[in-house]
Design a protein around this motif. Structure first.
Motif, short mmCIF file in Angstrom:
data_model
loop_
_atom_site.label_atom_id
_atom_site.label_comp_id
_atom_site.label_asym_id
_atom_site.label_seq_id
_atom_site.Cartn_x
_atom_site.Cartn_y
_atom_site.Cartn_z
N GLY A 14 0.79 -1.22 0.00
CA GLY A 14 0.00 0.00 0.00
C GLY A 14 0.83 1.27 0.00
O GLY A 14 0.48 2.24 0.66
N ARG A 15 1.94 1.26 -0.76
CA ARG A 15 2.81 2.43 -0.77
C ARG A 15 3.52 2.58 -2.12
O ARG A 15 3.67 1.61 -2.86
N TRP A 16 3.93 3.80 -2.39
CA TRP A 16 4.76 4.10 -3.55
C TRP A 16 6.21 3.79 -3.19
O TRP A 16 6.60 3.92 -2.03
N LYS A 17 6.99 3.36 -4.17
CA LYS A 17 8.40 3.07 -3.91
C LYS A 17 9.26 3.52 -5.07
O LYS A 17 8.80 3.62 -6.21
N ILE A 18 10.51 3.79 -4.77
CA ILE A 18 11.55 4.05 -5.76
C ILE A 18 12.55 2.92 -5.58
O ILE A 18 13.10 2.75 -4.48
N SER A 19 12.73 2.11 -6.63
CA SER A 19 13.58 0.94 -6.49
C SER A 19 14.22 0.57 -7.83
O SER A 19 14.01 1.22 -8.83
N LYS A 20 14.97 -0.54 -7.81
CA LYS A 20 15.64 -1.04 -9.01
C LYS A 20 14.69 -1.80 -9.93
O LYS A 20 15.03 -2.05 -11.07
N ASP A 23 10.16 -6.22 -8.84
CA ASP A 23 10.37 -7.36 -7.97
C ASP A 23 11.62 -7.24 -7.13
O ASP A 23 12.04 -8.20 -6.47
N ALA A 24 12.25 -6.06 -7.12
CA ALA A 24 13.49 -5.86 -6.36
C ALA A 24 13.22 -5.97 -4.87
O ALA A 24 12.19 -5.52 -4.37
N LYS A 25 14.16 -6.58 -4.16
CA LYS A 25 14.06 -6.63 -2.70
C LYS A 25 14.54 -5.28 -2.18
O LYS A 25 15.59 -4.79 -2.56
N GLY A 26 13.76 -4.69 -1.30
CA GLY A 26 14.13 -3.40 -0.76
C GLY A 26 13.85 -2.28 -1.75
O GLY A 26 13.41 -2.51 -2.87
N ASP A 27 14.08 -1.07 -1.30
CA ASP A 27 13.89 0.09 -2.16
C ASP A 27 14.77 1.23 -1.69
O ASP A 27 15.34 1.17 -0.61
N PHE A 28 14.90 2.24 -2.54
CA PHE A 28 15.68 3.43 -2.19
C PHE A 28 14.85 4.34 -1.29
O PHE A 28 15.39 5.01 -0.42
N ALA A 29 13.55 4.38 -1.54
CA ALA A 29 12.64 5.23 -0.78
C ALA A 29 11.22 4.72 -0.95
O ALA A 29 10.91 4.04 -1.92
N HIS A 30 10.37 5.07 0.02
CA HIS A 30 8.95 4.69 -0.08
C HIS A 30 8.10 5.68 0.71
O HIS A 30 8.61 6.41 1.57
N VAL A 31 6.81 5.67 0.39
CA VAL A 31 5.87 6.54 1.09
C VAL A 31 4.48 5.93 1.02
O VAL A 31 4.06 5.43 -0.03
N LYS A 32 3.76 5.92 2.14
CA LYS A 32 2.36 5.48 2.15
C LYS A 32 1.52 6.69 1.82
O LYS A 32 1.46 7.64 2.59
N ASP A 33 0.90 6.67 0.66
CA ASP A 33 0.07 7.78 0.20
C ASP A 33 -0.93 7.19 -0.78
O ASP A 33 -0.60 6.30 -1.55
N LYS A 34 -2.16 7.70 -0.77
CA LYS A 34 -3.21 7.18 -1.63
C LYS A 34 -3.28 7.89 -2.98
O LYS A 34 -4.24 7.70 -3.73
N ALA A 35 -2.25 8.67 -3.32
CA ALA A 35 -2.25 9.39 -4.59
C ALA A 35 -2.35 8.41 -5.76
O ALA A 35 -1.77 7.33 -5.73
N SER A 36 -3.08 8.81 -6.80
CA SER A 36 -3.21 7.97 -7.99
C SER A 36 -1.95 8.01 -8.85
O SER A 36 -1.66 7.07 -9.58
#
Length: 107
Positions: A14-20, A23-36
């Motif tokens: 339930g969050r946006w992520k910035i990752s590789k 299916d990448a394990k982990g991420d550089f950053a994430h945020v729980k936000d309901k933005a479309s």
């Protein structure tokens, strides 16, 4: 080798992520936000500092003109394959964007 970074909605968490990758394990950053869309996010991103995640009020995702990108950036926008796509309660699906760069790109 190209460096690819994606911005995607992780429906399971339930969050946006910035990752590789999706299916990448982990991420550089994430945020729980309901933005479309990721550039509509209002909450503060949490960025990985090498050990844990810290809030980073300077981290944002912006809508850019794909016809006027910096020379070292390539952008592709696509939606997840239908077998992996999860719909929101209101029926909307989320998209992800991939960014390739010759050097590190600040998002």
């Amino acid at each position: 080798q190209d460096k690819v970074t994606i911005v995607a909605f992780d429906a399971e968490k339930g969050r946006w992520k910035i990752s590789k990758g999706l299916d990448a394990k982990g991420d550089f950053a994430h945020v729980k936000d309901k933005a479309s869309l990721p550039w509509e996010i209002k909450k503060i991103w949490k960025a990985f500092n090498g050990e844990s995640y810290d809030e980073d009020p300077d981290l944002t995702v912006s809508l850019v003109d794909p016809t006027n990108l910096p020379d070292n950036v390539e952008m592709r926008v696509s939606s997840a394959p239908s077998s992996k796509r999860k719909s929101r309660k209101d029926g909307e699906s989320r998209a992800h964007a991939a960014v390739q760069a010759d050097s590190t790109v600040s998002l």
